[in-house]
Enzyme design. Structure first.
Site, mmCIF file in Angstrom:
data_model
loop_
_atom_site.group_PDB
_atom_site.id
_atom_site.type_symbol
_atom_site.label_atom_id
_atom_site.label_comp_id
_atom_site.label_asym_id
_atom_site.label_seq_id
_atom_site.Cartn_x
_atom_site.Cartn_y
_atom_site.Cartn_z
ATOM 1 N N GLU A 157 0.716 -1.301 -0.106
ATOM 2 C CA GLU A 157 -0.134 0.458 0.257
ATOM 3 C C GLU A 157 1.039 1.128 -0.213
ATOM 4 O O GLU A 157 1.737 0.816 0.970
ATOM 5 C CB GLU A 157 -0.268 -0.238 1.232
ATOM 6 C CG GLU A 157 -1.441 1.300 1.666
ATOM 7 C CD GLU A 157 -2.475 1.708 2.385
ATOM 8 O OE1 GLU A 157 -3.008 0.363 3.287
ATOM 9 O OE2 GLU A 157 -3.918 2.119 2.565
ATOM 10 N N GLU A 184 -11.556 -4.050 4.783
ATOM 11 C CA GLU A 184 -12.410 -4.067 5.880
ATOM 12 C C GLU A 184 -14.011 -2.662 5.460
ATOM 13 O O GLU A 184 -13.539 -2.282 6.937
ATOM 14 C CB GLU A 184 -11.427 -3.781 6.715
ATOM 15 C CG GLU A 184 -11.036 -2.636 6.368
ATOM 16 C CD GLU A 184 -9.181 -2.042 7.418
ATOM 17 O OE1 GLU A 184 -8.758 -2.575 8.086
ATOM 18 O OE2 GLU A 184 -9.198 -1.086 8.035
HETATM 19 O O1 AHR Z 1 -2.296 -1.110 7.000
HETATM 20 C C1 AHR Z 1 -2.334 0.392 7.381
HETATM 21 C C2 AHR Z 1 -4.076 0.231 7.178
HETATM 22 O O2 AHR Z 1 -4.537 -0.957 8.540
HETATM 23 C C3 AHR Z 1 -4.795 0.114 5.997
HETATM 24 O O3 AHR Z 1 -4.982 0.534 5.374
HETATM 25 C C4 AHR Z 1 -5.778 -0.590 6.376
HETATM 26 O O4 AHR Z 1 -6.564 -1.579 5.371
HETATM 27 C C5 AHR Z 1 -5.966 -0.867 7.690
HETATM 28 O O5 AHR Z 1 -6.807 -0.355 8.371
#
Ligand code: AHR
Length: 817
Positions: free
Chosen positions: A215, A548
């Site tokens: 990410e 999520e």
């Molecule tokens: O991993 C960091 C964050 O944690 C991600 O962006 C999210 O999916 C989760 O809340």
């Protein structure tokens, strides 16, 4: 999901049988500033004092609004509703009462996903606060609290007390930390176990267990894995990327010196998706400072490219300079005159290694020019790809031998508000045509590292791509409303959802992604992939829908539309659904229910937990259904107070992964999160790999991932441990798993000891036909607080193994040895 007793039925039964029991008073309230969840207190009768049920225990917390202190609860009213006789909690989610929230529960402990209403009168009639509750102000723990009082039977109070006490015990167990081990295990000695491999119970397990989740958080992409060395190359930084920070604008990271002017314009840009550019008049040197400076290496070549529109032809020079201004590389570019944009490319060689270098574009006297897309890229990218990835970081990822890569988020995938959803189409094509996007971690995404590059990276490292697209809803913690002014206030700060009349277009975008990845070159999107230089398909097999999310009434219909359409058009694609951000709770329950109803092939679970949660929940997956929806543990990490990465977190993950391997017939994929973090630009800790412009610093947790990634198997061989202790604090700190890698015909034995004392084991591998006595393996061992431990070679003897305190031992044994 877990096969568990249906608490809804239990709760309703309880209500039915206890009508005639003796009564007590129950009081519902929240902190006066709204910064608590639903609190409860009770008293025997009007003559006695109120007692809190649990110390600051929140029975339900408001989920409305952006993260943190924005999530508030005012005046919670708790009652049993007329509709289905469930406990119902209604509260004001904002201080001005503009948003009313509702949730229900059979037992006061498990709650349905919350619903929000702009007008209290919109609450379903039979779920409006009952007249059986009375507004009151009462003294609790010396403080006057406003709330609502009602009469309940004593058994209800007993049940709540038991629940709170159990939670307290659970909380204490899950917050055990190694710093207390010297006391906890003061008298511990002579710990040993026996285990015998049982091939007759062997089972096939996933060959994709260890992957990575990438990410763009912590400057993971721009300024990180993406090889671009210049910051704000597109002049598209804007204050709205960063909550209105006026310094975060088109000129950020740029400075201009000389006898002339530098300004920003937007008319006739190089591409409508990239509207801002620089305008130079006169003799000006335009300098870019990179991301905390530019790191260049002596003798290495760098690609320079820039788009210029200049009234007359001119000769530009481009220089690399040290922080003090000494030139360490230069190149010349001749531009043509005219009113159209041209992209010029050249190479520049660094004559010295420097951190903190700058790139200068020197415009000559009389210049009347526009400039955009100024780029400096090492030639030496991962696999030498143009517009590629930073070599050292990408190699560190490749060394994990990940079987898949999930991208582009996380929260980045579903965005902050629907206009921030990561639209994959805006991340492909020529760099100037890509749509820059606000990064919800408070910076800017050029999206030079976009979907095409993610697919290429997967191909380069032999990993399956696992793109994640928003399920038509943005992040549940969004603070930005939808883009339609008629949307009700309740969409503010919540999952506003793509308007239903735009969902068909969105669903088509999802289908187009699959065509981009897999369609042949005669298809619209397959042709675009070919245009980007990759006529062969990327063989996409997995597609994540949602991250999520709240499993709300906004989410469900949108998810179904996407899911049904993907299934109808591409039944071969494994869709990965979502079950919320925790290992339990409303979204977990509702997400799993939906997964089972829709027969979703796989769901993505997330949990960031204490190391002790991992120690004491190694049976978490043991009772999951074996033949239903599979699990992708897409985000997890052990979190200690202060959020370090150390041997304690790493070993807890290693231990937990032995239990995940045991359940890898159900848990098919896992990925630690987050992956990358740039020192000085870190929004989230802990992470797997830290880096600066010059160096890469893998953590102890990385070492564990690497040991697992390089040593996964395809069959699990049970060998239950029999420890010479009945104390769960001891037995839960020892773990072992044996897998067979059918590709190499090797057994892999992993042994973890999280105790402060040596553990001796008798591991009988003879049922596997293994007679070898001594093998060379690798071991990660150290003190719980150690942060830079790396695996070392170790001799492992069988059957008598010895596990040093706080260690993870791994050994590969050829099947015929
Ligand atoms: O991993 C960091 C964050 O944690 C991600 O962006 C999210 O999916 C989760 O809340």
């Amino acid at each position: 999901m877990k096969l568990k007793f249906c608490s809804r039925i239990a709760g309703v039964m309880f209500l039915t049988f206890s009508l005639n029991a003796q009564s007590a008073d129950l009081f519902s309230y929240s902190a006066p500033d709204g910064k608590s969840g639903l609190r409860l207190a009770w008293r025997v009768d009007a003559s006695s004092d109120w007692q809190p049920l649990g110390e600051n225990f929140n029975f339900v917390s408001s989920d409305f609004g952006p993260w943190g202190s924005h999530k508030t609860m005012f005046s919670p009213q708790l009652f049993i509703n007329a509709a289905d006789s469930l406990w119902t909690c209604v509260w004001s989610a904002t201080s001005d009462g503009s948003v009313t929230a509702l949730t229900t529960s059979p037992d006061l402990f498990s709650w349905t996903p919350q619903r929000y209403f702009a007008n209290k009168l919109d609450l379903p009639r039979d779920m409006r606060p009952a007249t059986s509750i009375t507004a009151d102000s009462v003294l609790i723990g010396g403080k006057m609290m406003k709330g609502f009082r009602q009469t309940v039977d004593n058994a209800t109070i007993d049940r709540i007390k038991k629940f709170v006490a159990d939670r307290g015990k659970r909380g204490a167990l899950f917050s055990q930390h190694a710093k207390d081990d010297p006391t906890r295990f003061a008298n511990l000695s002579d710990v040993s176990f026996t285990a015998t491999a049982n091939p007759s119970e062997a089972k096939q397990i996933s060959d994709k267990l260890i992957g990575i989740f990438f990410e763009d958080i912590n400057y993971g992409a721009d300024g990180g894995l993406y090889g671009e060395l210049l910051q704000n190359r597109d002049f598209e930084y804007t204050p709205s990327d960063r909550h209105g920070d006026q310094n975060w604008n088109s000129t950020h990271s740029w400075s201009a010196t000389g006898d002339g002017s530098f300004s920003i314009a937007t008319d006739s840009p190089i591409h409508p998706n990239n509207p801002h550019y620089g305008v130079i008049n006169g003799a000006v040197t335009l300098t870019n400072a990179g991301y905390d400076g530019i790191s260049v290496k002596k003798g290495e070549k760098y690609r320079v490219s820039l788009a210029i529109r200049s009234v007359k032809p001119m000769r530009l020079s481009v220089t690399l300079t040290t922080p003090e201004g000494a030139v360490i590389g230069n190149a010349a570019i001749k531009t043509k005159g005219g009113d159209s944009w041209t992209i010029y490319k050249t190479l520049i060689k660094a004559t010295r290694s420097v951190s903190g270098a700058k790139l200068n574009v020197n415009f000559p006297k009389g210049s009347d020019a526009s400039v955009d897309m100024v780029s400096l890229f090492p030639i030496n990218t991962f696999k030498g790809r143009e517009n590629g990835l930073r070599q050292d970081l990408a190699q560190t990822l490749a060394d994990l031998k990940p079987r898949f890569v999930r991208f582009p988020g996380g929260c980045v995938a579903h965005g902050n508000g629907i206009d921030n959803i990561y639209d994959w189409k805006g991340s492909i094509g020529s760099l100037e045509s890509r749509k820059p996007l606000r990064n919800l971690w408070n910076y800017h995404q050029t999206r030079g590292l976009g979907y095409h590059e993610y697919f290429l990276f997967c191909e380069d490292i032999g990993a399956e791509p696992l793109p994640v697209l928003a399920a038509g809803v943005p992040c549940q913690n969004s603070g930005i409303p939808g883009h339609h002014s008629h949307e009700p206030l309740t969409t503010l700060g919540q999952q506003c959802g793509i308007p239903m009349d735009e969902m068909d277009t969105y669903v088509q975008d999802v289908l187009d992604l699959i065509e981009y990845a897999n369609g042949d070159v005669t298809t619209t999107w397959g042709a675009k992939r070919a245009e980007a230089g990759h006529p062969e398909p990327f063989n996409l097999k997995y597609l994540g829908i949602g991250n999520e999310d709240l499993i709300s009434e906004v989410f469900v219909p949108r998810f179904k539309m996407i899911y049904d359409s993907v299934r109808a058009h591409y039944p071969e694609i494994t869709v990965v659904g979502t079950v919320g951000p925790f290992y339990e709770g409303s979204d977990y329950d509702a997400g799993w229910k939906l997964a089972e109803e829709l027969n979703i092939p796989m769901v993505d679970e997330h949990y960031y937990v204490d190391p002790a949660w991992m120690i004491h929940n190694q049976d978490y997956y043991d009772n999951y259904r074996r033949n239903g929806t599979k699990v992708y543990l897409g985000e997890y990490a052990a979190h200690l107070p202060g959020r370090p990465n150390n041997m304690e977190t790493a070993l807890a993950e290693a231990l937990y992964l032995t239990s995940v391997e045991r359940n890898a017939d159900v848990v098919e994929m896992t990925s630690y999160a987050p992956l990358l973090a740039k020192r000085g630009n870190t929004q989230w800790r802990p992470d797997l790999i830290y880096f600066t412009n010059d160096s890469v610093m893998p953590t102890t947790d990385y070492q564990v991932q690497k040991m697992y990634g390089n040593n996964s198997g395809t069959r699990y061989i049970p060998a239950p441990l029999k420890v010479n202790s009945s104390d769960k604090n001891v037995t839960n700190r020892i773990g072992m798993s044996i897998v067979l890698d059918e590709g190499s015909s090797e057994y892999i034995v992993k042994l973890v000891n999280l105790l402060p004392v040596e553990v001796k084991g008798n591991v009988d591998l003879s049922p596997l036909g293994i007679t070898a006595k001594e093998m060379t393996g690798e071991m990660l061992a150290g003190k719980p607080t150690d942060t830079d431990t790396t695996p070392q070679p170790v001799k492992v003897t069988f059957p008598q193994v010895s596990l040093p305190p706080y260690s993870f031992t791994l050994v590969r044994i050829p099947a015929n040895k």
